[in-house]
Design a protein around this motif. Structure first.
Motif, PDB file in Angstrom:
ATOM      1  N   ALA A   1     -22.833 -34.896  30.788  1.00 42.79           N
ATOM      2  CA  ALA A   1     -22.600 -34.145  29.558  1.00 42.79           C
ATOM      3  C   ALA A   1     -21.140 -34.299  29.151  1.00 42.79           C
ATOM      4  N   THR A   2     -20.827 -33.745  27.986  1.00 41.75           N
ATOM      5  CA  THR A   2     -19.438 -33.684  27.524  1.00 41.75           C
ATOM      6  C   THR A   2     -19.159 -32.272  27.028  1.00 41.75           C
ATOM      7  N   ALA A   3     -17.882 -31.940  26.939  1.00 42.09           N
ATOM      8  CA  ALA A   3     -17.490 -30.623  26.438  1.00 42.09           C
ATOM      9  C   ALA A   3     -16.230 -30.771  25.591  1.00 42.09           C
ATOM     10  N   THR A   4     -16.106 -29.916  24.592  1.00 38.23           N
ATOM     11  CA  THR A   4     -14.868 -29.803  23.822  1.00 38.23           C
ATOM     12  C   THR A   4     -14.384 -28.373  23.962  1.00 38.23           C
ATOM     13  N   PHE A   5     -13.062 -28.174  23.830  1.00 40.93           N
ATOM     14  CA  PHE A   5     -12.477 -26.868  24.095  1.00 40.93           C
ATOM     15  C   PHE A   5     -11.251 -26.661  23.223  1.00 40.93           C
ATOM     16  N   THR A   6     -11.080 -25.441  22.721  1.00 42.69           N
ATOM     17  CA  THR A   6      -9.830 -25.026  22.083  1.00 42.69           C
ATOM     18  C   THR A   6      -9.449 -23.678  22.670  1.00 42.69           C
ATOM     19  N   GLY A   7      -8.150 -23.460  22.818  1.00 43.06           N
ATOM     20  CA  GLY A   7      -7.721 -22.204  23.385  1.00 43.06           C
ATOM     21  C   GLY A   7      -6.225 -22.048  23.361  1.00 43.06           C
ATOM     22  N   GLU A   8      -5.758 -21.045  24.086  1.00 46.16           N
ATOM     23  CA  GLU A   8      -4.339 -20.754  24.185  1.00 46.16           C
ATOM     24  C   GLU A   8      -4.002 -20.425  25.624  1.00 46.16           C
ATOM     25  N   SER A   9      -2.723 -20.597  25.950  1.00 43.91           N
ATOM     26  CA  SER A   9      -2.256 -20.322  27.298  1.00 43.91           C
ATOM     27  C   SER A   9      -0.877 -19.673  27.231  1.00 43.91           C
ATOM     28  N   VAL A  10      -0.681 -18.672  28.072  1.00 48.00           N
ATOM     29  CA  VAL A  10       0.608 -17.987  28.180  1.00 48.00           C
ATOM     30  C   VAL A  10       0.943 -17.901  29.663  1.00 48.00           C
ATOM     31  N   ALA A  11       2.181 -18.266  30.035  1.00 48.03           N
ATOM     32  CA  ALA A  11       2.555 -18.219  31.447  1.00 48.03           C
ATOM     33  C   ALA A  11       4.027 -17.883  31.627  1.00 48.03           C
ATOM     34  N   VAL A  12       4.279 -16.999  32.552  1.00 50.08           N
ATOM     35  CA  VAL A  12       5.608 -16.743  33.102  1.00 50.08           C
ATOM     36  C   VAL A  12       5.344 -16.567  34.599  1.00 50.08           C
ATOM     37  N   GLY A  13       5.401 -17.675  35.345  1.00 48.83           N
ATOM     38  CA  GLY A  13       4.966 -17.656  36.741  1.00 48.83           C
ATOM     39  C   GLY A  13       3.461 -17.812  36.770  1.00 48.83           C
TER      40      GLY A  13
ATOM     41  N   TRP B   1      -7.246 -18.723  27.742  1.00 54.22           N
ATOM     42  CA  TRP B   1      -8.506 -18.262  27.176  1.00 54.22           C
ATOM     43  C   TRP B   1      -8.881 -19.178  26.021  1.00 54.22           C
ATOM     44  N   GLY B   2     -10.170 -19.224  25.724  1.00 57.32           N
ATOM     45  CA  GLY B   2     -10.613 -20.043  24.609  1.00 57.32           C
ATOM     46  C   GLY B   2     -12.116 -20.161  24.558  1.00 57.32           C
ATOM     47  N   LYS B   3     -12.548 -21.130  23.742  1.00 54.09           N
ATOM     48  CA  LYS B   3     -13.988 -21.336  23.575  1.00 54.09           C
ATOM     49  C   LYS B   3     -14.254 -22.826  23.482  1.00 54.09           C
ATOM     50  N   GLY B   4     -15.510 -23.182  23.687  1.00 57.19           N
ATOM     51  CA  GLY B   4     -15.859 -24.586  23.648  1.00 57.19           C
ATOM     52  C   GLY B   4     -17.330 -24.793  23.386  1.00 57.19           C
ATOM     53  N   VAL B   5     -17.705 -26.069  23.384  1.00 56.56           N
ATOM     54  CA  VAL B   5     -19.092 -26.460  23.170  1.00 56.56           C
ATOM     55  C   VAL B   5     -19.452 -27.530  24.199  1.00 56.56           C
ATOM     56  N   LEU B   6     -20.522 -27.274  24.932  1.00 47.65           N
ATOM     57  CA  LEU B   6     -21.088 -28.230  25.869  1.00 47.65           C
ATOM     58  C   LEU B   6     -22.162 -29.024  25.141  1.00 47.65           C
ATOM     59  N   THR B   7     -22.152 -30.340  25.281  1.00 45.70           N
ATOM     60  CA  THR B   7     -23.224 -31.183  24.747  1.00 45.70           C
ATOM     61  C   THR B   7     -23.966 -31.776  25.936  1.00 45.70           C
ATOM     62  N   PHE B   8     -25.247 -31.391  26.060  1.00 44.31           N
ATOM     63  CA  PHE B   8     -26.059 -31.765  27.213  1.00 44.31           C
ATOM     64  C   PHE B   8     -27.454 -32.144  26.733  1.00 44.31           C
ATOM     65  N   LYS B   9     -27.876 -33.337  27.030  1.00 41.30           N
ATOM     66  CA  LYS B   9     -29.198 -33.846  26.641  1.00 41.30           C
ATOM     67  C   LYS B   9     -29.459 -33.682  25.146  1.00 41.30           C
ATOM     68  N   GLY B  10     -28.450 -34.002  24.328  1.00 40.23           N
ATOM     69  CA  GLY B  10     -28.601 -33.977  22.886  1.00 40.23           C
ATOM     70  C   GLY B  10     -28.522 -32.611  22.228  1.00 40.23           C
ATOM     71  N   LYS B  11     -28.302 -31.561  22.989  1.00 40.55           N
ATOM     72  CA  LYS B  11     -28.197 -30.207  22.441  1.00 40.55           C
ATOM     73  C   LYS B  11     -26.808 -29.658  22.728  1.00 40.55           C
ATOM     74  N   THR B  12     -26.383 -28.702  21.892  1.00 37.41           N
ATOM     75  CA  THR B  12     -25.068 -28.086  22.072  1.00 37.41           C
ATOM     76  C   THR B  12     -25.212 -26.643  22.522  1.00 37.41           C
ATOM     77  N   TYR B  13     -24.268 -26.218  23.354  1.00 38.24           N
ATOM     78  CA  TYR B  13     -24.272 -24.879  23.939  1.00 38.24           C
ATOM     79  C   TYR B  13     -22.858 -24.314  23.909  1.00 38.24           C
ATOM     80  N   PRO B  14     -22.640 -23.201  23.198  1.00 35.65           N
ATOM     81  CA  PRO B  14     -21.286 -22.614  23.162  1.00 35.65           C
ATOM     82  C   PRO B  14     -20.949 -21.908  24.478  1.00 35.65           C
ATOM     83  N   PHE B  15     -19.657 -21.920  24.792  1.00 36.15           N
ATOM     84  CA  PHE B  15     -19.194 -21.217  25.988  1.00 36.15           C
ATOM     85  C   PHE B  15     -17.792 -20.667  25.745  1.00 36.15           C
ATOM     86  N   LYS B  16     -17.382 -19.742  26.604  1.00 34.83           N
ATOM     87  CA  LYS B  16     -16.008 -19.250  26.556  1.00 34.83           C
ATOM     88  C   LYS B  16     -15.372 -19.495  27.914  1.00 34.83           C
ATOM     89  N   VAL B  17     -14.042 -19.563  27.891  1.00 36.89           N
ATOM     90  CA  VAL B  17     -13.270 -19.878  29.092  1.00 36.89           C
ATOM     91  C   VAL B  17     -12.155 -18.867  29.253  1.00 36.89           C
TER      92      VAL B  17
END
Length: 151
Positions: free
Chosen positions: A34-46, A51-67
């Motif tokens: 499968a493949t996945a696309t993702f957009t999000g943001e990151s904050v770090a001090v140490g 966090w973000g969201k994405g879309v999994l493409t598996f067997k010709g169908k798409t499935y949204p997810f969060k990270v």
């Protein structure tokens, strides 16, 4: 973030250094599941948080997810967009879960790149490549949690 999820992510962080070795596909000619696309943001001090969201493409169908996830060593604020190549995925439900990560990257101004090999407890491997915009330096030893979302 829930305390139990944070504890799980931190536990995965302790073994994250071995993730690239464990996560690499065995055969050079192995076909991605499968493949996945993702957009999000990151904050770090140490310790950082992504966090973000994405879309999994598996067997010709798409499935949204969060990270959401933690990194052990980093500093900065970035916007992230990326793609993942997924291996060993037999069912959409196996994609969700906590992944151990190890990788690194950084960005200054408008350009930066990072990559990570990620492995979950179901044996699913994601080779992730991201472009970052902002200012950051990181050594992504940590974990991310993927949750499937309703369509």
């Amino acid at each position: 973030m829930q305390t139990s999820k944070m504890i799980t992510l931190l536990a995965f962080a302790t073994v994250a250094i071995s993730a690239p070795v464990l996560a690499k596909p065995k055969a050079a000619k192995e076909v991605p599941s499968a493949t996945a696309t993702f957009t999000g943001e990151s904050v770090a001090v140490g310790v950082g948080y992504t966090w973000g969201k994405g879309v999994l493409t598996f067997k010709g169908k798409t499935y949204p997810f969060k990270v959401d996830g933690l990194s052990a060593i980093g500093i900065g604020v970035t916007k992230i967009s990326g793609t993942g190549t997924i291996y060993h995925l037999k069912s959409v439900t196996d994609f969700a879960g906590t992944y151990a990560t190890a990788g690194g990257g950084g960005s200054v101004g408008s350009k930066g790149q990072s990559s990570a090999s990620m492995l979950n407890d179901k044996g699913v491997v994601m080779e992730f490549k991201a472009k970052e915009k902002g200012v950051s330096v990181n050594l992504d030893l940590g974990g991310v949690h993927i949750t499937m979302m309703p369509k």
